[in-house]
Design a protein around this motif. Structure first.
Motif, PDB file in Angstrom:
ATOM      1  N   SER A 192       0.797  -1.202   0.011  1.00 16.67           N
ATOM      2  CA  SER A 192       0.172   0.003  -0.125  1.00 16.67           C
ATOM      3  C   SER A 192       0.659   1.242   0.052  1.00 16.67           C
ATOM      4  CB  SER A 192      -0.862  -0.119   1.313  1.00 16.67           C
ATOM      5  OG  SER A 192      -0.415   0.335   2.520  1.00 16.67           O
ATOM      6  N   HIS A 193       2.045   1.008   0.664  1.00 12.77           N
ATOM      7  CA  HIS A 193       2.814   2.179   0.450  1.00 12.77           C
ATOM      8  C   HIS A 193       3.959   2.633  -0.573  1.00 12.77           C
ATOM      9  CE1 HIS A 193       3.197   3.172   5.201  1.00 12.77           C
ATOM     10  NE2 HIS A 193       1.985   2.916   4.894  1.00 12.77           N
ATOM     11  N   GLY A 194       3.973   1.221  -1.363  1.00 10.18           N
ATOM     12  CA  GLY A 194       4.710   1.236  -2.592  1.00 10.18           C
ATOM     13  C   GLY A 194       6.371   1.016  -2.302  1.00 10.18           C
ATOM     14  N   HIS A 195       6.867   0.708  -1.017  1.00  6.08           N
ATOM     15  CA  HIS A 195       8.206   0.880  -0.782  1.00  6.08           C
ATOM     16  C   HIS A 195       8.332  -0.303   0.371  1.00  6.08           C
ATOM     17  CE1 HIS A 195       7.100   4.265   1.856  1.00  6.08           C
ATOM     18  NE2 HIS A 195       7.074   3.451   2.497  1.00  6.08           N
ATOM     19  N   VAL A 196       9.723  -0.689   0.300  1.00  6.61           N
ATOM     20  CA  VAL A 196      10.111  -1.660   1.445  1.00  6.61           C
ATOM     21  C   VAL A 196      10.172  -1.092   2.825  1.00  6.61           C
ATOM     22  CG1 VAL A 196      11.910  -3.132   2.185  1.00  6.61           C
ATOM     23  CG2 VAL A 196      11.324  -2.925  -0.252  1.00  6.61           C
ATOM     24  N   HIS A 197       9.687  -1.811   4.072  1.00  6.38           N
ATOM     25  CA  HIS A 197       9.791  -1.377   5.152  1.00  6.38           C
ATOM     26  C   HIS A 197      11.044  -2.163   6.006  1.00  6.38           C
ATOM     27  CE1 HIS A 197       5.485   0.430   5.744  1.00  6.38           C
ATOM     28  NE2 HIS A 197       6.470   1.263   4.840  1.00  6.38           N
ATOM     29  N   GLY A 198      11.503  -1.601   6.897  1.00 10.50           N
ATOM     30  CA  GLY A 198      12.371  -2.478   7.849  1.00 10.50           C
ATOM     31  C   GLY A 198      13.521  -2.722   7.029  1.00 10.50           C
TER      32      GLY A 198
END
Ligand code: ZN
Length: 155
Positions: free
Chosen positions: A149-155
């Motif tokens: 949903s954000h369009g990018h990687v987390h963590g």
């Protein structure tokens, strides 16, 4: 698991130009993580990674059109030195940050100084450059719903 849309890819990479000069590398750093299929890396590299798996290595040559674009002559302009009022020293190779109307930042580099006439270039530093990537895939996983949903990687 194979690299496909909506996977998160972890990779080490070294980027060189036609002359073999290293332009960028993850050597000695954490691998680069990106969300595949979200336009987070240049199209030529993203396309070459489809179907690869953890442990795969590949060499990819990316032409400017699938990298940072061709050099746009319209982005190279001559301005008067007065445009740099307040700047102590103006030298060839210096880069300044400028803002687009939407607030995003881009870099302007000084290409040439001829008396009071200064040639500035707003092309990406790697525009017109054929990119040679040496990539090793360190990991592939499903993206989380939040990452998608954000369009990018987390963590
Ligand atoms: Zn986020």
């Amino acid at each position: 698991m194979e690299i496909a849309k909506d996977t998160v890819v972890s990779m080490h990479y070294t980027l060189t130009d036609d002359a073999g000069k290293v332009l960028d590398s993850s050597d000695g750093r954490e691998p680069l993580n990106y969300l595949h299929g979200a336009g987070n890396i240049i199209p030529g590299l993203e396309g070459a990674l489809v179907g690869k798996k953890e442990g795969d290595s590949l060499k990819v040559t990316v032409p400017p059109a699938e990298g940072y674009g061709e050099v746009n002559e319209e982005l190279i302009q001559k301005v008067d030195r007065s445009a740099f009022q307040g700047v102590e020293k103006v030298e060839v190779g210096m880069a300044f940050e400028a803002k687009n109307p939407d607030g995003s930042a881009y870099a302007i580099t000084i290409r040439e100084i001829n008396g009071d006439q200064i040639t500035i270039d707003a092309n990406h530093a790697l525009a017109g450059v054929t990119l040679h990537f040496d990539v090793s895939v360190e990991g592939v996983r499903e993206a989380t719903a939040e990452e998608l949903s954000h369009g990018h990687v987390h963590g």
